[in-house]
Each structure stands twice: as structure tokens, then as C-alpha cells.
Design a protein around this motif. Structure first.
Motif, PDB file in Angstrom:
ATOM      1  N   PHE A  11      36.776 -23.471 -23.293  1.00  0.00           N
ATOM      2  CA  PHE A  11      36.505 -24.526 -22.312  1.00  0.00           C
ATOM      3  C   PHE A  11      36.986 -25.874 -22.819  1.00  0.00           C
ATOM      4  O   PHE A  11      36.958 -26.128 -24.029  1.00  0.00           O
ATOM      5  CB  PHE A  11      35.000 -24.613 -22.033  1.00  0.00           C
ATOM      6  CG  PHE A  11      34.408 -23.338 -21.521  1.00  0.00           C
ATOM      7  CD1 PHE A  11      34.386 -23.070 -20.156  1.00  0.00           C
ATOM      8  CD2 PHE A  11      33.883 -22.396 -22.401  1.00  0.00           C
ATOM      9  CE1 PHE A  11      33.843 -21.885 -19.690  1.00  0.00           C
ATOM     10  CE2 PHE A  11      33.341 -21.222 -21.942  1.00  0.00           C
ATOM     11  CZ  PHE A  11      33.324 -20.953 -20.580  1.00  0.00           C
ATOM     12  N   ALA A  12      37.388 -26.727 -21.858  1.00  0.00           N
ATOM     13  CA  ALA A  12      37.707 -28.114 -22.212  1.00  0.00           C
ATOM     14  C   ALA A  12      36.387 -28.812 -22.492  1.00  0.00           C
ATOM     15  O   ALA A  12      35.442 -28.698 -21.720  1.00  0.00           O
ATOM     16  CB  ALA A  12      38.431 -28.794 -21.071  1.00  0.00           C
ATOM     17  N   ALA A  13      36.324 -29.506 -23.611  1.00  0.00           N
ATOM     18  CA  ALA A  13      35.051 -30.107 -24.010  1.00  0.00           C
ATOM     19  C   ALA A  13      35.301 -31.391 -24.774  1.00  0.00           C
ATOM     20  O   ALA A  13      36.433 -31.869 -24.875  1.00  0.00           O
ATOM     21  CB  ALA A  13      34.266 -29.125 -24.863  1.00  0.00           C
ATOM     22  N   GLY A  14      34.249 -31.949 -25.323  1.00  0.00           N
ATOM     23  CA  GLY A  14      34.356 -33.148 -26.136  1.00  0.00           C
ATOM     24  C   GLY A  14      33.418 -33.061 -27.312  1.00  0.00           C
ATOM     25  O   GLY A  14      32.494 -32.246 -27.326  1.00  0.00           O
ATOM     26  N   VAL A  15      33.672 -33.917 -28.305  1.00  0.00           N
ATOM     27  CA  VAL A  15      32.863 -33.888 -29.520  1.00  0.00           C
ATOM     28  C   VAL A  15      32.413 -35.305 -29.850  1.00  0.00           C
ATOM     29  O   VAL A  15      33.202 -36.248 -29.755  1.00  0.00           O
ATOM     30  CB  VAL A  15      33.695 -33.324 -30.697  1.00  0.00           C
ATOM     31  CG1 VAL A  15      32.972 -33.556 -32.027  1.00  0.00           C
ATOM     32  CG2 VAL A  15      33.987 -31.854 -30.497  1.00  0.00           C
ATOM     33  N   PHE A  16      31.132 -35.457 -30.185  1.00  0.00           N
ATOM     34  CA  PHE A  16      30.650 -36.695 -30.796  1.00  0.00           C
ATOM     35  C   PHE A  16      30.412 -36.402 -32.258  1.00  0.00           C
ATOM     36  O   PHE A  16      29.626 -35.505 -32.584  1.00  0.00           O
ATOM     37  CB  PHE A  16      29.298 -37.115 -30.209  1.00  0.00           C
ATOM     38  CG  PHE A  16      29.358 -37.697 -28.834  1.00  0.00           C
ATOM     39  CD1 PHE A  16      30.264 -38.710 -28.532  1.00  0.00           C
ATOM     40  CD2 PHE A  16      28.494 -37.266 -27.854  1.00  0.00           C
ATOM     41  CE1 PHE A  16      30.299 -39.270 -27.264  1.00  0.00           C
ATOM     42  CE2 PHE A  16      28.518 -37.826 -26.588  1.00  0.00           C
ATOM     43  CZ  PHE A  16      29.429 -38.824 -26.290  1.00  0.00           C
ATOM     44  N   SER A  17      31.093 -37.148 -33.131  1.00  0.00           N
ATOM     45  CA  SER A  17      30.865 -36.966 -34.565  1.00  0.00           C
ATOM     46  C   SER A  17      31.423 -38.168 -35.301  1.00  0.00           C
ATOM     47  O   SER A  17      32.402 -38.780 -34.863  1.00  0.00           O
ATOM     48  CB  SER A  17      31.571 -35.694 -35.047  1.00  0.00           C
ATOM     49  OG  SER A  17      31.635 -35.699 -36.456  1.00  0.00           O
ATOM     50  N   GLY A  29      36.663 -43.183 -33.816  1.00  0.00           N
ATOM     51  CA  GLY A  29      36.034 -43.694 -32.601  1.00  0.00           C
ATOM     52  C   GLY A  29      34.749 -42.966 -32.263  1.00  0.00           C
ATOM     53  O   GLY A  29      34.084 -43.326 -31.299  1.00  0.00           O
ATOM     54  N   GLY A  30      34.421 -41.918 -33.039  1.00  0.00           N
ATOM     55  CA  GLY A  30      33.165 -41.212 -32.815  1.00  0.00           C
ATOM     56  C   GLY A  30      33.195 -40.197 -31.697  1.00  0.00           C
ATOM     57  O   GLY A  30      32.259 -39.435 -31.513  1.00  0.00           O
ATOM     58  N   ARG A  31      34.282 -40.190 -30.919  1.00  0.00           N
ATOM     59  CA  ARG A  31      34.348 -39.242 -29.807  1.00  0.00           C
ATOM     60  C   ARG A  31      35.781 -38.772 -29.644  1.00  0.00           C
ATOM     61  O   ARG A  31      36.716 -39.567 -29.779  1.00  0.00           O
ATOM     62  CB  ARG A  31      33.907 -39.941 -28.515  1.00  0.00           C
ATOM     63  CG  ARG A  31      34.138 -39.085 -27.290  1.00  0.00           C
ATOM     64  CD  ARG A  31      33.850 -39.828 -25.991  1.00  0.00           C
ATOM     65  NE  ARG A  31      34.286 -38.977 -24.876  1.00  0.00           N
ATOM     66  CZ  ARG A  31      33.951 -39.162 -23.615  1.00  0.00           C
ATOM     67  NH1 ARG A  31      33.214 -40.190 -23.266  1.00  0.00           N
ATOM     68  NH2 ARG A  31      34.381 -38.351 -22.681  1.00  0.00           N
ATOM     69  N   CYS A  32      35.981 -37.493 -29.382  1.00  0.00           N
ATOM     70  CA  CYS A  32      37.308 -37.047 -28.996  1.00  0.00           C
ATOM     71  C   CYS A  32      37.212 -35.758 -28.193  1.00  0.00           C
ATOM     72  O   CYS A  32      36.168 -35.109 -28.151  1.00  0.00           O
ATOM     73  CB  CYS A  32      38.216 -36.885 -30.212  1.00  0.00           C
ATOM     74  SG  CYS A  32      37.958 -35.387 -31.120  1.00  0.00           S
ATOM     75  N   SER A  33      38.298 -35.439 -27.548  1.00  0.00           N
ATOM     76  CA  SER A  33      38.285 -34.231 -26.729  1.00  0.00           C
ATOM     77  C   SER A  33      38.559 -33.018 -27.604  1.00  0.00           C
ATOM     78  O   SER A  33      39.128 -33.133 -28.692  1.00  0.00           O
ATOM     79  CB  SER A  33      39.299 -34.332 -25.603  1.00  0.00           C
ATOM     80  OG  SER A  33      40.594 -34.190 -26.120  1.00  0.00           O
ATOM     81  N   ALA A  34      38.168 -31.859 -27.130  1.00  0.00           N
ATOM     82  CA  ALA A  34      38.338 -30.638 -27.916  1.00  0.00           C
ATOM     83  C   ALA A  34      38.311 -29.439 -26.983  1.00  0.00           C
ATOM     84  O   ALA A  34      38.002 -29.584 -25.798  1.00  0.00           O
ATOM     85  CB  ALA A  34      37.200 -30.525 -28.932  1.00  0.00           C
TER      86      ALA A  34
END
Lengths: 232, 376
Positions: B10-16, B21-26
Motif C-alpha cells: 500500500f501507498a503509505a507514509g512514515v513519521f520518524s 523533515g520527520g515525514r516521508c512517503s513509503a
């Protein structure tokens, strides 16, 4: 990270963005934003991305017409200015979406779609319009404010007066609520027509951009000075 | 549905904190022991199912956030099939959390749709109610406006009323009419009005009193009337429209809710502007049946107070009614705007019967001179 090479200057009060397009690149802006451009760029105005999205933009208070600047004949540069005094910010969408307040949209690169997002009762009661602008996809978005722009990284919950919200990320849940005493209705008129004392309650994790001034209070401040005949 | 039909990526995102920037797509995959998110530049993140904390949120309300216990890593996904895939792979470890989340969401949706179903008609009903309430209050607010507003509106309407008409200025006609008005005016219900008359050379049997007190008498009325008292009767009725401010109320009715709302906050500018824009006396001299009845009663009161026989008004009505059909076009004006004769005549007579005894005095005006002058 960005797709388009750009520079925002004159921040924060009268910000303007200049975009240097490489051969083959495009930038799409709201009409009448163009301040200057190199002659080798092609400017095309038209409806973009289907009837539904076009109407959505119209309901969100943006123009149905989009101006597209293409570097078909080699690299060029275009400067884009918003209609009102204030700041301009760049945001890179990484397969995500950004919600913008009425009138905050300035420009975007290829890969981004602009549409209207129906707010239902949320929008009706906030007095800030029934429809938000939604920018979605992967690419650059430029948006503008009235006044300067501050960024907030929401980690849990934050209340922001609806008149100050410029943009927020899709990972934030939001709710409109009345904040008692934040701005009482002084007259019968703004009890009926004003949208004051409403705050947006953002929760979750994500970023919110707010402006340092609001337009409505400015208009109220100016109102008594307007050149109008007094009725006696 | 078999396991194989279910989408696993699935297309998703990550906060880490480990991504810029603390956020990116994954893209996220449900594997046997946990979720694996892979970013475009090759970073890999892993969340074990048994430490997963789930939360629904996002602007759409349908974004599923999967976190570890110290919340240092969040994988979020908005795609439709993701919760089902998660449940399938994680099984019992998450099914309770998922069921809880989605039943709350479903309940929320059900409550929302119920609210929508019940609320929309109620809201519409409320809006319609509010609309009429504001109109009603606007009409009431008219009574609190200063007389200068009436005068302003009357001035505007007079221009359109008298456009292209010839005025009669013979003092033998003007003077008696003014005397009739002067006899009545001290008994007007609204103080501050100045009743000025003008006479228009028109065969119509009609008279109009504009807001503010400007009276326009048509030649046809003076010709049709047999006595000065009959003229007084008609004029008292018309003056009552002005003193009861029917014109302003009609204007509010025809200009709509915004103007009414403005009146509520004491701003009559909009009303004057709208009338000026319409530029038409028709907007303020079209009265409702209730207003006509009210004016009859108020007219009778004025006549009685001024010691002029109020029955003259009733007898004028009666005579108009008995006019032969051929002459009807000439009187049709007043009749058409003043319906239900018999009822009105009866009402006037009934009202007169209830009045205190009064010594009626004739109008001392040169009526014969007026009639003679009209014929010349």
C-alpha cells in the motif's frame, strides 16, 4: 526537496516567488499571478483536470482558470505574486495532500492536482467557507498568506482560530469548535453574519501553517473610514 | 475471498526522526510478524504487530495510524484495503483493536447520517422560519425609524409618480383640497409628517399619499366626488397609509431579508437605496388587503376626530360601485387596488356605529368653485 528550482524573496510582507523552469518543465498558477516572465516561456490559460475538480476549485474560492507556463523552448523564468500582501511558502508533496484555506493557493508543479474539498457543516459554521482547497500528489505547492507565516508541528492537539489557518497536512484530523469568550459577538449584525469565536481543533501529528494577521478584522477596522454617504 | 486476492502493498507514509523533515512517503507491506515500510531512498522501517497501537484520524478521518509503544515510529495509510490486510496478517493480535476502532467510526458515521437525515429538514425549516421572522421584525422595525426616512423614500417615489404628468395649479382647485387636508392633518397618528398636495391632470379616479406625506390627487377623483366630504374620506384613507407607514412596510416586503436585517440594526440606508434603484412608486403603493382594512379604520378614526362625517367614505364607495359599466375604466384604478367593496362598506358602517357621539361639521371649502374650475 523540490521539483522546481525556485526562490522566494521579499519575505514576509510582500513575498514573491520566482521559478526557474528547466526545458520541458511546467508551473501552474492562479491567473493574474504572473509579474514577469522570460519571453521563451509559453503561457496558456485554461480549465485544468476535469469538470469536477474545476468546479471544486470554484467553490473553494479559487479561479476555475489555471495559467500554465511551459518551458517548451528552453529554460526560462517566471515570477509569481499573490493578490494580497503577505508571505509565500513552498511545500513539497510526497504522495500526500495539503489542505489550503480559501484564496491561499498560488501555484503548483506537475504531479499535483488542485481540487475543492467539501467541508459540510464544519465549513458552514466556521464562517470560513464551505470548501477548502486540496492539493494532492507528488510535487511542489506554493501558497500565500495575509501577513507572515508561522509553522506549527502538531504532536497532539492544538487550537487555532479559523481565521488564522493557512494550510495543514492531511495527517491531521480537525474539528471546528466554538471557543467561548474568544471573540464575543458585539452587535446583532455579527451575530448573524460573523463567523467569530470559532477555532479549528487539530489533532494527531502533522504540520499547520498559520498567518500572523487576519483579513476580516482589517476590513472591520477599515469599515468606519470608507467613503460613504451617511444616512441621517 | 482467499488470502491471495488481498492486496499486500500500500501507498503509505512514515513519521520518524530518522527521515529528513520527520515525514516521508513509503510503501507498506504486511508481513508475517509485522509491518514493513520502505521509503523511496531505501530506508526500511519495521513495526512488530504485538507492539502496534492503532488510531484512526487524518483530515479524512479514514487514515489509519500504526505506532510503536514509544511513538517514535508511525506508519500511516489511507488506502481502503489496508485495515483488512492488517487484520488478516496480524490476526488475533490486532483484531480487537481494529474492531474497536471501526465500530466507533461506524457508529460515528451512523450518528452523522442520522443527524443529516433529521437535521437537514430541520435546518431548512429553521432557515425558512428565520427568513420570515427577520422579515416580520423588519416590518416592525419600520415603526421605529425617524420620519426623515419616510420623507426620503417619498421624495424618490414622487419623481417616478409624477413623471410625464401635467400638474393643475389653479388655486381654485388647490386651495379647497389643501383645506381638506389641513382639517385632517392635526389628527394624523404619526407626528412630524408634512402633508403637501399636488393635483395631476389625469382622468383616473385615484389619490395617493406617499411615505412622508406627499399627496397626489388625480383630477378624476375630484370629478367623481359629489361632496368635499367624499374627497376628505378618500384622502383620510390615503393619509392613513402614510401615517401607518404601509409604504415602508411594503418596501421591506418586496426588498427582502437583507434589507430587513439591516433595519433591525437600525440602518435604513439600504432600504432607501433599493427604493431609489427601483425608482418606482409601485413598490411602495401596493398595499395588502390587511393594510387596506387598517387604513379604512384609521381613516374613519381621523375623520371622526376631525369632526368630518366618516360615512362620506362609505357613500363614495357605494356610488363608485353603482357607476354604469361604460364609465368603469375611469374608476377601475381605485377599485382594482381596493377590493372587496361590500365588506369594506359594512366594516366602515360598523365602526362608525361604535364611535362616540360627535357633532359633525361640514367642510367650509369652495366646492362649487372647484367643480366649476374643473369644467373650464
Amino acid at each position: 526537496m523540490s521539483m522546481l528550482e525556485h526562490q522566494i524573496s521579499q519575505q514576509p510582507d510582500y513575498a514573491i516567488v520566482s521559478v526557474r523552469l528547466q526545458a520541458g518543465q511546467k508551473v501552474h498558477s492562479e491567473p493574474s499571478a504572473m509579474a514577469s516572465m522570460t519571453p521563451n516561456l509559453t503561457l496558456k490559460a485554461g480549465l485544468k483536470s476535469g469538470l469536477g475538480k474545476t468546479l471544486g476549485r470554484a467553490f473553494a474560492g479559487e479561479s476555475m482558470i489555471t495559467s500554465t507556463y511551459s518551458a517548451d523552448r528552453g529554460p526560462g523564468e517566471v515570477t509569481l505574486a499573490p493578490a494580497i500582501p503577505g508571505d509565500v511558502r513552498h511545500h513539497f508533496l510526497d504522495n500526500s495532500s495539503l489542505y489550503l484555506q480559501r484564496g491561499a493557493f498560488l501555484a503548483h508543479s506537475d504531479g499535483v492536482e488542485i481540487s475543492g474539498k467539501w467541508q459540510g457543516a464544519k465549513g458552514f459554521f466556521s464562517g470560513e467557507g464551505l470548501v477548502l482547497v486540496k492539493a494532492q500528489g507528488t510535487g511542489d505547492v506554493f501558497f500565500n498568506s495575509y501577513g507572515a507565516i508561522l509553522e506549527f508541528d502538531v504532536r497532539d492537539t492544538l487550537l487555532i482560530d479559523t481565521g488564522f489557518v493557512v494550510a495543514f497536512e492531511d495527517t491531521l484530523q480537525y474539528r471546528i469548535q466554538v471557543l467561548k469568550g474568544s471573540r464575543p459577538a458585539k452587535t446583532l449584525k455579527n451575530f448573524f453574519f460573523g463567523g467569530e469565536g470559532f477555532v479549528c481543533r487539530f489533532s494527531g501529528q502533522g504540520r499547520v501553517w498559520i498567518q500572523t494577521r487576519q483579513v476580516t478584522p482589517l476590513l472591520q477596522w477599515i469599515f468606519p473610514f470608507r467613503p460613504a454617504k451617511k444616512s441621517d | 475471498m482467499s488470502v491471495w486476492d488481498i492486496q499486500t502493498e500500500f501507498a503509505a507514509g512514515v513519521f520518524s526522526d530518522q527521515v529528513t523533515g520527520g515525514r516521508c512517503s513509503a510503501t507498506v507491506q504486511c508481513e508475517a510478524s509485522g509491518l514493513v515500510a520502505q521509503t523511496a531512498n531505501g530506508q526500511r522501517f519495521f513495526l512488530h504487530y504485538d507492539q502496534l497501537q492503532l488510531e484512526l484520524g487524518g483530515a479524512s478521518g479514514r487514515m489509519l495510524f500504526c505506532r510503536n509503544s514509544d511513538r517514535s515510529l508511525t506508519i500511516f495509510c489511507e488506502e481502503r484495503g489496508f485495515p483488512a490486510a492488517l487484520e488478516l496478517h496480524a490476526g488475533v493480535m490486532l483484531s480487537e483493536q481494529l474492531a474497536g476502532l471501526f465500530s466507533t467510526a461506524r457508529r460515528g458515521r451512523r450518528v452523522r447520517s442520522l443527524l443529516l437525515l433529521v437535521g437537514t429538514p430541520l435546518l431548512l425549516l429553521g432557515l425558512v422560519g428565520l427568513y420570515f421572522a427577520i422579515l416580520q421584525m423588519g416590518r416592525a422595525a419600520v415603526m421605529t425609524l425617524p420620519v426623515s426616512v419616510d420623507q426620503k423614500i417619498g421624495d424618490v417615489a414622487a419623481v417616478s409618480l409624477q413623471q410625464g404628468s401635467v400638474q393643475l395649479t389653479d388655486p381654485r382647485i388647490l386651495k379647497p383640497c389643501q383645506q381638506i387636508v389641513d382639517r385632517l392633518s392635526p389628527y394624523a397618528a404619526l407626528p412630524g409628517l408634512e402633508f403637501q398636495i399636488s393635483i395631476v391632470d389625469s382622468p383616473d379616479v385615484n389619490a395617493v399619499c406617499l411615505p412622508g406625506g406627499r399627496i397626489v390627487i388625480f383630477r378624476g377623483l375630484l370629478e367623481a366626488a359629489q361632496t368635499a366630504e367624499e374627497v376628505a374620506g378618500v384622502l383620510s384613507h390615503e393619509m392613513a397609509h402614510a401615517t401607518l407607514r404601509h409604504g415602508l412596510q411594503s418596501a421591506v416586503r418586496s426588498t427582502g431579508v437583507i434589507v430587513a436585517a439591516e433595519l433591525l440594526i437600525g440602518d435604513a440606508g439600504g432600504l432607501v437605496a433599493v427604493i431609489a434603484e427601483l425608482g418606482q412608486h409601485a413598490a411602495i403603493t401596493k398595499y395588502s388587503r390587511e393594510q387596506e382594512t387598517e387604513s379604512d379604520a384609521e381613516g374613519v378614526r381621523m375623520l371622526h376626530a376631525a369632526a368630518v362625517d366618516p360615512l362620506a367614505l362609505a357613500s363614495f364607495f357605494e356610488r363608485l360601485k353603482e357607476q354604469p359599466q361604460q364609465q368603469l375604466p375611469r374608476v377601475i384604478n381605485w377599485l382594482s387596488t381596493h377590493p372587496q367593496h361590500d365588506v369594506r362598506i359594512a366594516a366602515i358602517r360598523a365602526q362608525v356605529a361604535t364611535l362616540a357621539a360627535q357633532q359633525y361639521r361640514g367642510l367650509e371649502v369652495d366646492w362649487d368653485g372647484l367643480k366649476q374650475s374643473l369644467q373650464e
